[in-house]
Design a protein around this motif. Sequence first.
Motif, short mmCIF file in Angstrom:
data_model
loop_
_atom_site.label_atom_id
_atom_site.label_comp_id
_atom_site.label_asym_id
_atom_site.label_seq_id
_atom_site.Cartn_x
_atom_site.Cartn_y
_atom_site.Cartn_z
N GLU A 191 -25.81 -4.86 38.38
CA GLU A 191 -27.09 -4.28 38.00
C GLU A 191 -27.26 -2.90 38.62
OE1 GLU A 191 -31.89 -5.29 38.06
OE2 GLU A 191 -30.45 -6.69 38.95
N ARG A 192 -26.85 -2.77 39.88
CA ARG A 192 -26.99 -1.49 40.58
C ARG A 192 -25.93 -0.49 40.13
NH1 ARG A 192 -28.85 0.31 45.69
NH2 ARG A 192 -28.67 2.59 45.60
N CYS A 193 -24.71 -0.96 39.85
CA CYS A 193 -23.59 -0.08 39.52
C CYS A 193 -22.88 -0.60 38.28
CB CYS A 193 -22.59 -0.02 40.68
SG CYS A 193 -23.30 0.24 42.31
N PRO A 194 -23.46 -0.40 37.09
CA PRO A 194 -22.88 -0.98 35.88
C PRO A 194 -21.45 -0.55 35.61
CG PRO A 194 -25.09 -0.13 35.47
CD PRO A 194 -24.70 0.34 36.83
N GLY A 195 -21.08 0.66 36.00
CA GLY A 195 -19.73 1.17 35.72
C GLY A 195 -18.69 0.80 36.75
N LEU A 196 -19.08 0.13 37.82
CA LEU A 196 -18.15 -0.24 38.87
C LEU A 196 -17.35 -1.47 38.46
CD1 LEU A 196 -17.36 0.39 41.90
CD2 LEU A 196 -19.04 -1.35 42.53
N PHE A 197 -16.03 -1.42 38.59
CA PHE A 197 -15.18 -2.57 38.26
C PHE A 197 -15.26 -3.56 39.42
CE2 PHE A 197 -11.51 -5.21 37.80
CZ PHE A 197 -11.20 -5.22 36.45
N VAL A 198 -15.87 -4.71 39.16
CA VAL A 198 -16.04 -5.73 40.19
C VAL A 198 -14.97 -6.80 40.00
CG1 VAL A 198 -17.55 -7.52 41.14
CG2 VAL A 198 -18.50 -5.30 40.44
N ASN A 199 -14.11 -6.92 40.98
CA ASN A 199 -13.06 -7.94 40.98
C ASN A 199 -13.53 -9.09 41.87
OD1 ASN A 199 -10.42 -8.55 39.99
ND2 ASN A 199 -9.53 -8.12 41.99
N ALA A 200 -13.83 -10.22 41.25
CA ALA A 200 -14.36 -11.37 41.99
C ALA A 200 -13.22 -12.23 42.50
CB ALA A 200 -15.26 -12.20 41.08
N ARG A 201 -13.10 -12.31 43.81
CA ARG A 201 -12.01 -13.08 44.40
C ARG A 201 -12.43 -14.53 44.59
NH1 ARG A 201 -8.90 -11.57 50.06
NH2 ARG A 201 -9.44 -13.62 50.89
N VAL A 202 -11.60 -15.43 44.08
CA VAL A 202 -11.84 -16.87 44.20
C VAL A 202 -10.89 -17.40 45.27
CG1 VAL A 202 -11.92 -19.07 43.00
CG2 VAL A 202 -12.44 -16.96 41.76
N ASP A 203 -11.44 -17.84 46.39
CA ASP A 203 -10.64 -18.16 47.57
C ASP A 203 -10.28 -19.64 47.72
OD1 ASP A 203 -10.29 -15.59 48.39
OD2 ASP A 203 -11.74 -15.66 50.03
#
Length: 258
Positions: free
Chosen positions: A127-139
């Motif tokens: 929401e804050r950074c729509p253009g940021l590529f967020v890589n969600a790490r599943v641990d």
Amino acid sequence: MGTRFGELHRAGDPLVLPNAWDVASAVALAAAGFAAVGTTSLGVAARYGMADASRAIAEPVRRLAHRLRRLPCPVSVDIADGFADEPEAVAEYAASLGVDGVNIEDSTAGRLVPVEVHAAKIAAVKERCPGLFVNARVDTFWVGQDATVTATIDRAVRYVEAGADGVFVPGRLDGAQIRQITSAVPVPVNVLASSDFSVAELARLGVRRVSCGSLLYRAALDRAVEVAVGLRDGSPAPPATSYGDVQELATRYRPVCG
């Protein structure tokens, strides 16, 4: 620039992401022609004598991110669990970096956090950074908790629903497990480089990003000790990057970096 970074995650031609621990290593990797450069939280933490994923490294990670913003390629920063529990604080931190991507892990102090907690962080960042590529790490496999393909996919899908652009599953997985995950997760899947698979083999399994993680930093430590022991035991000094070249690498972007 996040869009440009996202476009590097191609089916059949995974992004090989080397992870730097300081300015010189990042510039050297970019100069070697890598399409993008990441950071390693372990490498940054070790520089300061701290444990990996400690929230005390939030400022060193931010300072490094600021110094890498002028690299001639996209930059993704490892921010551990976001260095906070509150989604808004994680979003504020991610926004302060000014880079193309972040990697956020769903464990804190070696334990998985509830799925909804991590999903809320991802949603706040997007929401804050729509253009940021967020890589969600599943641990799940990394910490050995709920380490099944089903649990991993369930978490990954929740994070994608929250806005994650990619999913990272570190840990030692076999080919069948990797294929199950890449088939079920509708965004690019990232795994760690390992001796078990070549990049080409991972591509055939559906992987779109192969991260070096802390491997380069650990290999550099091994090589440094190897050289020192060799000198002590009578071997000649090996060839190495010149003093002047290291100076140039370390200061190349100094006039424009924060």
